[in-house]
Design a protein around this motif. Structure first.
Motif, PDB file in Angstrom:
ATOM      1  N   ARG A 115       0.619  18.941  -8.434  1.00 33.63           N
ATOM      2  CA  ARG A 115      -0.443  18.634  -7.473  1.00 33.63           C
ATOM      3  C   ARG A 115      -1.380  17.568  -8.047  1.00 33.63           C
ATOM      4  NH1 ARG A 115      -5.401  19.551  -5.923  1.00 33.63           N
ATOM      5  NH2 ARG A 115      -5.971  20.562  -7.887  1.00 33.63           N
ATOM      6  N   LEU A 116      -1.770  17.775  -9.313  1.00 33.53           N
ATOM      7  CA  LEU A 116      -2.705  16.835  -9.932  1.00 33.53           C
ATOM      8  C   LEU A 116      -2.068  15.464 -10.098  1.00 33.53           C
ATOM      9  CD1 LEU A 116      -4.340  19.222 -12.514  1.00 33.53           C
ATOM     10  CD2 LEU A 116      -5.500  17.984 -10.684  1.00 33.53           C
ATOM     11  N   LEU A 117      -0.788  15.447 -10.408  1.00 34.65           N
ATOM     12  CA  LEU A 117      -0.114  14.153 -10.531  1.00 34.65           C
ATOM     13  C   LEU A 117      -0.202  13.397  -9.215  1.00 34.65           C
ATOM     14  CD1 LEU A 117       3.115  14.727 -12.647  1.00 34.65           C
ATOM     15  CD2 LEU A 117       1.214  13.171 -13.100  1.00 34.65           C
ATOM     16  N   GLN A 118      -0.017  14.111  -8.121  1.00 32.52           N
ATOM     17  CA  GLN A 118      -0.092  13.425  -6.830  1.00 32.52           C
ATOM     18  C   GLN A 118      -1.495  12.887  -6.572  1.00 32.52           C
ATOM     19  OE1 GLN A 118       1.758  16.369  -4.367  1.00 32.52           O
ATOM     20  NE2 GLN A 118       3.561  15.078  -4.040  1.00 32.52           N
ATOM     21  N   VAL A 119      -2.491  13.709  -6.887  1.00 38.22           N
ATOM     22  CA  VAL A 119      -3.868  13.233  -6.712  1.00 38.22           C
ATOM     23  C   VAL A 119      -4.106  11.988  -7.569  1.00 38.22           C
ATOM     24  CG1 VAL A 119      -6.285  13.769  -7.141  1.00 38.22           C
ATOM     25  CG2 VAL A 119      -4.800  15.497  -6.119  1.00 38.22           C
ATOM     26  N   PHE A 120      -3.687  12.070  -8.812  1.00 44.66           N
ATOM     27  CA  PHE A 120      -3.910  10.935  -9.712  1.00 44.66           C
ATOM     28  C   PHE A 120      -3.173   9.692  -9.216  1.00 44.66           C
ATOM     29  CE2 PHE A 120      -5.093  13.124 -13.961  1.00 44.66           C
ATOM     30  CZ  PHE A 120      -6.214  13.629 -13.362  1.00 44.66           C
ATOM     31  N   LEU A 121      -1.927   9.883  -8.849  1.00 41.22           N
ATOM     32  CA  LEU A 121      -1.130   8.728  -8.450  1.00 41.22           C
ATOM     33  C   LEU A 121      -1.703   8.069  -7.201  1.00 41.22           C
ATOM     34  CD1 LEU A 121       2.441  10.040  -9.236  1.00 41.22           C
ATOM     35  CD2 LEU A 121       1.225   8.164 -10.340  1.00 41.22           C
ATOM     36  N   SER A 122      -2.367   8.853  -6.369  1.00 44.21           N
ATOM     37  CA  SER A 122      -2.922   8.257  -5.149  1.00 44.21           C
ATOM     38  C   SER A 122      -4.035   7.273  -5.485  1.00 44.21           C
ATOM     39  CB  SER A 122      -3.454   9.349  -4.232  1.00 44.21           C
ATOM     40  OG  SER A 122      -4.773   9.690  -4.579  1.00 44.21           O
ATOM     41  N   GLY A 169      -7.518  16.180 -15.657  1.00 41.02           N
ATOM     42  CA  GLY A 169      -7.080  17.266 -14.788  1.00 41.02           C
ATOM     43  C   GLY A 169      -6.611  18.436 -15.627  1.00 41.02           C
ATOM     44  N   HIS A 170      -6.885  19.648 -15.155  1.00 41.99           N
ATOM     45  CA  HIS A 170      -6.470  20.847 -15.888  1.00 41.99           C
ATOM     46  C   HIS A 170      -5.315  21.495 -15.171  1.00 41.99           C
ATOM     47  CE1 HIS A 170     -10.863  21.397 -17.366  1.00 41.99           C
ATOM     48  NE2 HIS A 170     -10.577  20.148 -17.142  1.00 41.99           N
ATOM     49  N   THR A 171      -4.222  21.635 -15.855  1.00 41.61           N
ATOM     50  CA  THR A 171      -3.071  22.248 -15.200  1.00 41.61           C
ATOM     51  C   THR A 171      -3.112  23.770 -15.259  1.00 41.61           C
ATOM     52  OG1 THR A 171      -1.762  22.295 -17.215  1.00 41.61           O
ATOM     53  CG2 THR A 171      -1.672  20.277 -15.907  1.00 41.61           C
ATOM     54  N   HIS A 172      -3.979  24.310 -16.079  1.00 37.91           N
ATOM     55  CA  HIS A 172      -4.016  25.761 -16.286  1.00 37.91           C
ATOM     56  C   HIS A 172      -2.630  26.286 -16.639  1.00 37.91           C
ATOM     57  CE1 HIS A 172      -8.122  25.805 -14.902  1.00 37.91           C
ATOM     58  NE2 HIS A 172      -7.772  25.192 -13.801  1.00 37.91           N
ATOM     59  N   TYR A 173      -1.896  25.527 -17.384  1.00 34.59           N
ATOM     60  CA  TYR A 173      -0.561  25.918 -17.846  1.00 34.59           C
ATOM     61  C   TYR A 173       0.391  26.166 -16.675  1.00 34.59           C
ATOM     62  CZ  TYR A 173      -2.745  26.575 -22.412  1.00 34.59           C
ATOM     63  OH  TYR A 173      -3.430  26.391 -23.583  1.00 34.59           O
ATOM     64  N   SER A 174       0.130  25.539 -15.554  1.00 37.22           N
ATOM     65  CA  SER A 174       0.976  25.763 -14.381  1.00 37.22           C
ATOM     66  C   SER A 174       1.682  24.480 -13.981  1.00 37.22           C
ATOM     67  CB  SER A 174       0.112  26.268 -13.218  1.00 37.22           C
ATOM     68  OG  SER A 174       0.642  25.824 -11.987  1.00 37.22           O
ATOM     69  N   GLY A 175       3.000  24.585 -13.865  1.00 38.83           N
ATOM     70  CA  GLY A 175       3.772  23.410 -13.481  1.00 38.83           C
ATOM     71  C   GLY A 175       3.439  22.929 -12.081  1.00 38.83           C
ATOM     72  N   LEU A 176       3.176  23.875 -11.187  1.00 39.01           N
ATOM     73  CA  LEU A 176       2.853  23.498  -9.820  1.00 39.01           C
ATOM     74  C   LEU A 176       1.532  22.743  -9.760  1.00 39.01           C
ATOM     75  CD1 LEU A 176       3.926  26.506  -7.597  1.00 39.01           C
ATOM     76  CD2 LEU A 176       4.854  24.184  -7.710  1.00 39.01           C
ATOM     77  N   GLU A 177       0.565  23.261 -10.521  1.00 38.30           N
ATOM     78  CA  GLU A 177      -0.733  22.595 -10.548  1.00 38.30           C
ATOM     79  C   GLU A 177      -0.576  21.205 -11.146  1.00 38.30           C
ATOM     80  OE1 GLU A 177      -3.233  23.407  -9.094  1.00 38.30           O
ATOM     81  OE2 GLU A 177      -4.930  22.356  -9.990  1.00 38.30           O
ATOM     82  N   ALA A 207      -2.648   4.148 -16.320  1.00 35.21           N
ATOM     83  CA  ALA A 207      -1.721   4.851 -17.207  1.00 35.21           C
ATOM     84  C   ALA A 207      -1.926   6.347 -17.027  1.00 35.21           C
ATOM     85  CB  ALA A 207      -1.965   4.469 -18.669  1.00 35.21           C
ATOM     86  N   LEU A 208      -0.942   7.105 -17.472  1.00 38.27           N
ATOM     87  CA  LEU A 208      -1.044   8.559 -17.426  1.00 38.27           C
ATOM     88  C   LEU A 208      -0.750   9.133 -18.802  1.00 38.27           C
ATOM     89  CD1 LEU A 208       0.853   9.384 -14.097  1.00 38.27           C
ATOM     90  CD2 LEU A 208      -1.586   9.685 -14.540  1.00 38.27           C
ATOM     91  N   ILE A 209      -1.505  10.148 -19.164  1.00 42.85           N
ATOM     92  CA  ILE A 209      -1.230  10.883 -20.396  1.00 42.85           C
ATOM     93  C   ILE A 209      -1.053  12.339 -20.003  1.00 42.85           C
ATOM     94  CG2 ILE A 209      -2.178  11.623 -22.620  1.00 42.85           C
ATOM     95  CD1 ILE A 209      -3.715   8.998 -22.752  1.00 42.85           C
ATOM     96  N   VAL A 210       0.089  12.888 -20.311  1.00 42.17           N
ATOM     97  CA  VAL A 210       0.357  14.272 -19.924  1.00 42.17           C
ATOM     98  C   VAL A 210       0.726  15.099 -21.152  1.00 42.17           C
ATOM     99  CG1 VAL A 210       1.154  13.581 -17.639  1.00 42.17           C
ATOM    100  CG2 VAL A 210       2.807  13.871 -19.467  1.00 42.17           C
ATOM    101  N   SER A 211       0.386  16.371 -21.089  1.00 36.82           N
ATOM    102  CA  SER A 211       0.632  17.253 -22.230  1.00 36.82           C
ATOM    103  C   SER A 211       1.993  17.896 -22.119  1.00 36.82           C
ATOM    104  CB  SER A 211      -0.439  18.344 -22.282  1.00 36.82           C
ATOM    105  OG  SER A 211      -1.712  17.773 -22.335  1.00 36.82           O
TER     106      SER A 211
END
Lengths: 355, 355
Positions: B128-135, B117-125, B140-144
DNA sequence: AGCAATTATGGTAGCGCTACCATTTCGCGC
DNA sequence: GCGCGAAATGGTAGCGCTACCATAATTGCT
């Protein structure tokens, strides 16, 4: 209805905690909205087939419960995952990184997800990844290039989903296609150098995947048209491309052919390497050596001197591929299954020979 | 057992074609091997818990039928998808492209898949992506980065799966961490320039995401230590980085501070732009202007003159993050949940001031 | 020898959703 | 008024797999 929390046989049949961890399911939403489960399912997937009133009820229940559909269950029941499989040779090649960016952007607000596989320029790896992808019943596949192995081609033809081949155009699409002619791109670059007055125009190529080979063929065609082709002008390697490799290959080319007065590079990394090698060797660009690259990465314009390149529409290819795939998924295949998105020669300082 | 092909009630209950398209299922394999379905399942997932004899039978049946497990069914039944979710700011940033390459390589022969997932340097994005992933109940999750919003942080803490934060080190990991100190990286670069004899050392920064800000802070610390800090030396923008932006910012910096004799750039693209601007303006590198970049992309060494940079171990971060995640998935968490993988200053021609 | 503790294997019952069919309701034309 | 097709809704039966428990076969111990 299974049983109440404290039903009479609660001891007998222990209502063990829901495996899923207690997230609300479609049944919970249906209960809350006072409709059937199937109506909830439809309200979410095909709102047009549900009356506005129920649609509102369902939406309210979804919001109240914080319901999120389970993709795995949906995929199992419908024998179709909301996933687009994407096969690219490599992501560190910034050309494909931009294609992938276009693909993601093309998804828009659809519920599709992207699954990326790296073939590492290997047909066998491509076959393997296709099998992995197909085992998930993807909604569509996007694959790079047109040189699939026969086995991979067969897998694609029986994929049972839309397939988009990208980056190139060719005579025999599996299904749909978005790309451009690398042959013509190579020819345009070589012709430009010839018209700029260069005579001993070399070709420098790394990796030499099928697309590179077609660029080389285009270069050769232009050179033969101009009557100035010489096999000693061509320097290639199967080593992956890099800036320092550009320097090395240019040195090698000059050693072989001291009269070299221009090079057309397989890609922009090599072109940048050639520029640095010229700086290092005190060769003036463009007067002593002309340089042309391929792809037109951002740095080509910013370089000093700016470097001529063939601009390719990588981001657009990604976007278009997804939009064609989405159209095909929803049943209306694009009228034009093959799109030649073209390229654009960007003449810059590096080929402005003073005549 | 439902019924034979021509059972007595074959007319009554039409055995409609299998929805799934006739691919062999685990039941087919079980029948063929003469074992229970669950034994097939185990033989594939935990071979150690099945006797060698049955294991062989199952393997033979799998091969004969060409059985491929259905990931969707597996995910639904086990409430766990064999997917690692990866959140990066952008893939066109070649730094993250290499991280992702390391991640893919780190998968090895595991059956895990990657979802990017691309956050585009946005915390809100990112939320959103975390919710999609978690669903999807990822493995595991790897976050930048370490600057998640409070909401994102809460999602990660309740993710119910291993979480690896990458690219940075920090005091308060959600779970595991692999990265390095951008502050120290920035400090090392600035210190190097100061020790090389430069005095008016500028900082040029684009995007200015949290990691860039920490590099700037490191630069500032080094400059203050040397007693040569001046706020007018700092030139930043929130615009995304590019080579041409490097040229622009350097011009801006020199206009503001004509005595500028060196720059430490936020990243290598900017550094390359500064080099080109120097070439264009006839400023000698390194004698008139020293240049240092950050990340040490391949082209830094190939440039002329070669450019000093701070090498970061991007590929290794990706590999290590996956290997830690995999360890945690299989139950043995790495003894060291925080890894500072460090960086390496690469002094080159661009900062060799003749004294 | 006897019995608990451990293995190896299998049966059953879902996981949460959608395909398929059945049912109901409505409007329309004659 | 009546039949008929279309539209809206619901019930049922799985999709293919694994968690959970039960059972059978083996082992170790006193």
């Amino acid at each position: 209805m299974p049983q109440d929390e404290s039903g009479p046989d609660a001891e007998l049949v222990k209502p063990r905690a829901r495996r899923g961890g207690g997230r609300p399911t479609i049944a919970d939403v249906a209960l809350r909205a006072g409709v059937g489960a199937i109506t909830v399912s439809r309200a979410l997937r095909e709102p047009g087939r549900v009356s506005p009133e129920l649609r509102r009820l369902v939406a309210a229940a979804v919001a109240e419960l914080g319901y999120v559909p389970d993709r795995n269950a949906r995929a199992l029941a419908s024998a179709r995952a909301d996933v687009i499989g994407v096969l690219v040779p490599s992501l560190t090649n910034s050309v494909f990184a931009e294609v992938v960016r276009g693909i993601y952007d093309g998804l828009g607000d659809s519920h599709l997800q992207v699954q990326i596989g790296h073939t590492h320029y290997s047909g066998l790896e491509e076959e393997r990844l296709l099998q992995v992808f197909l085992s998930q019943r993807p909604s569509a596949l996007i694959v790079s290039g047109i040189d699939q192995t026969p086995a991979a081609r067969a897998l694609l033809e029986n994929a049972g989903c839309p397939v988009v081949q990208i980056m190139e155009t060719g005579p025999d699409p599996v299904d749909m296609m978005v790309g451009f002619s690398h042959f013509e791109g190579g020819r345009a670059a070589a012709r430009h150098l010839a018209e700029a007055g260069y005579r001993n125009i070399g070709f420098i190529g790394a990796r030499m995947d099928p697309r590179s080979k077609r660029r080389l063929a285009g270069y050769r065609a232009a050179m033969e048209d101009a009557g100035i082709f010489d096999p000693r002008l061509v320097t290639t390697t199967t080593v992956p491309s890099s800036v320092s490799l550009g320097r090395d290959l240019f040195r090698e080319a000059r050693a072989k052919m001291p009269a070299l007065d221009a090079v057309f590079c397989n890609n922009d990394d090599l072109a940048l390497g050639v520029l640095f090698e010229c700086h290092g060797a005190g060769l003036a660009v463009p007067s002593a050596v002309g340089i042309a690259g391929f792809n037109d990465l951002e740095m080509m314009e910013a370089a000093f001197p700016s470097i001529t390149s063939v601009r390719t529409h990588r981001y657009e290819i990604g976007r278009l591929a997804v939009s064609m795939a989405r159209a095909a998924i929803s049943g209306d295949r694009p009228p034009q299954p093959m799109v030649d998105i073209g390229f654009e020669l960007m003449p810059r300082e590096s080929t402005k020979r003073a005549r």
